[in-house]
Design a protein around this motif. Structure first.
Motif, PDB file in Angstrom:
ATOM      1  N   ALA A  37       0.839  -1.199   0.000  1.00 19.37           N
ATOM      2  CA  ALA A  37       0.000   0.000   0.000  1.00 19.37           C
ATOM      3  C   ALA A  37       0.876   1.251   0.000  1.00 19.37           C
ATOM      4  N   ASP A  38       1.990   1.208   0.719  1.00 22.16           N
ATOM      5  CA  ASP A  38       2.907   2.328   0.777  1.00 22.16           C
ATOM      6  C   ASP A  38       3.536   2.599  -0.590  1.00 22.16           C
ATOM      7  N   VAL A  39       3.940   1.555  -1.280  1.00 17.11           N
ATOM      8  CA  VAL A  39       4.532   1.704  -2.616  1.00 17.11           C
ATOM      9  C   VAL A  39       3.496   2.267  -3.585  1.00 17.11           C
ATOM     10  N   GLU A  40       2.278   1.740  -3.512  1.00 17.84           N
ATOM     11  CA  GLU A  40       1.199   2.223  -4.380  1.00 17.84           C
ATOM     12  C   GLU A  40       0.910   3.700  -4.100  1.00 17.84           C
ATOM     13  N   LEU A  41       0.874   4.065  -2.821  1.00 16.51           N
ATOM     14  CA  LEU A  41       0.587   5.449  -2.470  1.00 16.51           C
ATOM     15  C   LEU A  41       1.719   6.373  -2.904  1.00 16.51           C
ATOM     16  N   ALA A  42       2.946   5.918  -2.840  1.00 19.23           N
ATOM     17  CA  ALA A  42       4.085   6.736  -3.272  1.00 19.23           C
ATOM     18  C   ALA A  42       3.968   7.081  -4.757  1.00 19.23           C
ATOM     19  N   ALA A  43       3.542   6.117  -5.570  1.00 21.41           N
ATOM     20  CA  ALA A  43       3.363   6.370  -7.002  1.00 21.41           C
ATOM     21  C   ALA A  43       2.206   7.351  -7.228  1.00 21.41           C
ATOM     22  N   LEU A  44       1.131   7.174  -6.494  1.00 17.71           N
ATOM     23  CA  LEU A  44      -0.018   8.066  -6.610  1.00 17.71           C
ATOM     24  C   LEU A  44       0.338   9.467  -6.115  1.00 17.71           C
ATOM     25  N   TYR A  45       1.129   9.532  -5.068  1.00 25.52           N
ATOM     26  CA  TYR A  45       1.605  10.822  -4.550  1.00 25.52           C
ATOM     27  C   TYR A  45       2.355  11.590  -5.647  1.00 25.52           C
ATOM     28  N   ALA A  46       3.225  10.913  -6.376  1.00 24.03           N
ATOM     29  CA  ALA A  46       3.998  11.569  -7.438  1.00 24.03           C
ATOM     30  C   ALA A  46       3.074  12.130  -8.513  1.00 24.03           C
ATOM     31  N   LYS A  47       2.046  11.382  -8.868  1.00 23.61           N
ATOM     32  CA  LYS A  47       1.072  11.857  -9.869  1.00 23.61           C
ATOM     33  C   LYS A  47       0.302  13.061  -9.348  1.00 23.61           C
ATOM     34  N   ALA A  48      -0.135  12.992  -8.097  1.00 22.52           N
ATOM     35  CA  ALA A  48      -0.892  14.092  -7.502  1.00 22.52           C
ATOM     36  C   ALA A  48      -0.020  15.343  -7.380  1.00 22.52           C
ATOM     37  N   LYS A  49       1.221  15.158  -6.972  1.00 27.39           N
ATOM     38  CA  LYS A  49       2.129  16.296  -6.838  1.00 27.39           C
ATOM     39  C   LYS A  49       2.344  16.981  -8.187  1.00 27.39           C
ATOM     40  N   ALA A  50       2.499  16.195  -9.223  1.00 24.71           N
ATOM     41  CA  ALA A  50       2.700  16.751 -10.564  1.00 24.71           C
ATOM     42  C   ALA A  50       1.453  17.492 -11.049  1.00 24.71           C
ATOM     43  N   ALA A  51       0.277  17.028 -10.634  1.00 26.31           N
ATOM     44  CA  ALA A  51      -0.971  17.624 -11.093  1.00 26.31           C
ATOM     45  C   ALA A  51      -1.420  18.814 -10.254  1.00 26.31           C
ATOM     46  N   ALA A  52      -0.966  18.902  -9.025  1.00 23.73           N
ATOM     47  CA  ALA A  52      -1.439  19.944  -8.108  1.00 23.73           C
ATOM     48  C   ALA A  52      -1.111  21.334  -8.643  1.00 23.73           C
ATOM     49  N   THR A  53      -2.122  22.175  -8.714  1.00 22.86           N
ATOM     50  CA  THR A  53      -1.917  23.535  -9.213  1.00 22.86           C
ATOM     51  C   THR A  53      -1.363  24.464  -8.137  1.00 22.86           C
ATOM     52  N   ASP A  54      -1.534  24.103  -6.880  1.00 22.83           N
ATOM     53  CA  ASP A  54      -0.997  24.889  -5.768  1.00 22.83           C
ATOM     54  C   ASP A  54      -0.042  24.001  -4.979  1.00 22.83           C
ATOM     55  N   GLN A  55       1.236  24.114  -5.305  1.00 30.91           N
ATOM     56  CA  GLN A  55       2.243  23.248  -4.687  1.00 30.91           C
ATOM     57  C   GLN A  55       2.391  23.505  -3.189  1.00 30.91           C
ATOM     58  N   ALA A  56       2.222  24.739  -2.756  1.00 31.36           N
ATOM     59  CA  ALA A  56       2.324  25.034  -1.327  1.00 31.36           C
ATOM     60  C   ALA A  56       1.196  24.352  -0.559  1.00 31.36           C
ATOM     61  N   ALA A  57      -0.012  24.415  -1.086  1.00 28.57           N
ATOM     62  CA  ALA A  57      -1.151  23.759  -0.435  1.00 28.57           C
ATOM     63  C   ALA A  57      -0.961  22.243  -0.439  1.00 28.57           C
ATOM     64  N   PHE A  58      -0.421  21.711  -1.526  1.00 29.79           N
ATOM     65  CA  PHE A  58      -0.174  20.272  -1.613  1.00 29.79           C
ATOM     66  C   PHE A  58       0.859  19.858  -0.561  1.00 29.79           C
ATOM     67  N   LYS A  59       1.916  20.638  -0.432  1.00 30.52           N
ATOM     68  CA  LYS A  59       2.956  20.332   0.543  1.00 30.52           C
ATOM     69  C   LYS A  59       2.391  20.383   1.965  1.00 30.52           C
ATOM     70  N   GLU A  60       1.575  21.382   2.259  1.00 27.61           N
ATOM     71  CA  GLU A  60       0.987  21.518   3.590  1.00 27.61           C
ATOM     72  C   GLU A  60       0.036  20.368   3.878  1.00 27.61           C
ATOM     73  N   ARG A  61      -0.783  19.990   2.892  1.00 25.73           N
ATOM     74  CA  ARG A  61      -1.712  18.878   3.049  1.00 25.73           C
ATOM     75  C   ARG A  61      -0.947  17.593   3.325  1.00 25.73           C
ATOM     76  N   THR A  62       0.108  17.366   2.581  1.00 23.02           N
ATOM     77  CA  THR A  62       0.930  16.168   2.742  1.00 23.02           C
ATOM     78  C   THR A  62       1.549  16.121   4.135  1.00 23.02           C
ATOM     79  N   ARG A  63       2.099  17.241   4.586  1.00 24.28           N
ATOM     80  CA  ARG A  63       2.722  17.308   5.907  1.00 24.28           C
ATOM     81  C   ARG A  63       1.702  17.036   7.006  1.00 24.28           C
ATOM     82  N   THR A  64       0.526  17.633   6.881  1.00 29.04           N
ATOM     83  CA  THR A  64      -0.525  17.449   7.877  1.00 29.04           C
ATOM     84  C   THR A  64      -0.972  15.995   7.950  1.00 29.04           C
ATOM     85  N   GLU A  65      -1.179  15.379   6.807  1.00 25.29           N
ATOM     86  CA  GLU A  65      -1.630  13.979   6.770  1.00 25.29           C
ATOM     87  C   GLU A  65      -0.562  13.037   7.298  1.00 25.29           C
ATOM     88  N   TRP A  66       0.694  13.270   6.936  1.00 25.18           N
ATOM     89  CA  TRP A  66       1.786  12.430   7.420  1.00 25.18           C
ATOM     90  C   TRP A  66       1.919  12.566   8.931  1.00 25.18           C
TER      91      TRP A  66
END
Length: 111
Positions: A37-66
């Motif tokens: 599940a971790d490997v699958e999520l890492a690949a999905l994370y890369a796709k989401a990061k590339a697609a995110a229009t607001d990188q700062a919000a994406f980074k904050e969301r990722t930090r909060t969830e982690w």
């Protein structure tokens, strides 16, 4: 007489298990399904990061969830639920480019 021993292979997560510190990381390293599940999520994370229009919000969301996972998930059930929730959220970001909670574009009626 030669005895063949079947080796047990545990899936490797997306991070180095020798550096695991938290309960969550140790559980992931010890469980093949969580590691997958971790490997699958890492690949999905890369796709989401590339697609995110607001990188700062994406980074904050990722930090909060982690941080939530690290502080609150101390058993397999919590981690399984966390991975399932993150898979849904990151899939939506990957498809739309929009990070939830990020409202940079307001409808014209509010302007």
């Amino acid at each position: 007489m030669t005895i063949k021993v079947k080796s047990i292979s545990v899936a490797q997560p997306s991070f180095d298990c020798t550096k695991a510190r938290s309960d969550a990381e140790h559980l992931i390293c010890a469980d093949a399904e969580l590691a997958a599940a971790d490997v699958e999520l890492a690949a999905l994370y890369a796709k989401a990061k590339a697609a995110a229009t607001d990188q700062a919000a994406f980074k904050e969301r990722t930090r909060t969830e982690w941080n939530y996972r690290e502080q609150n998930c101390h058993d397999r059930e919590c981690l399984s639920r966390w991975y399932a929730d993150q898979k849904v959220a990151l899939s939506e970001i990957a498809q739309s480019g929009t990070v939830p909670g990020n409202w940079n574009i307001l409808p014209s009626i509010l302007l």
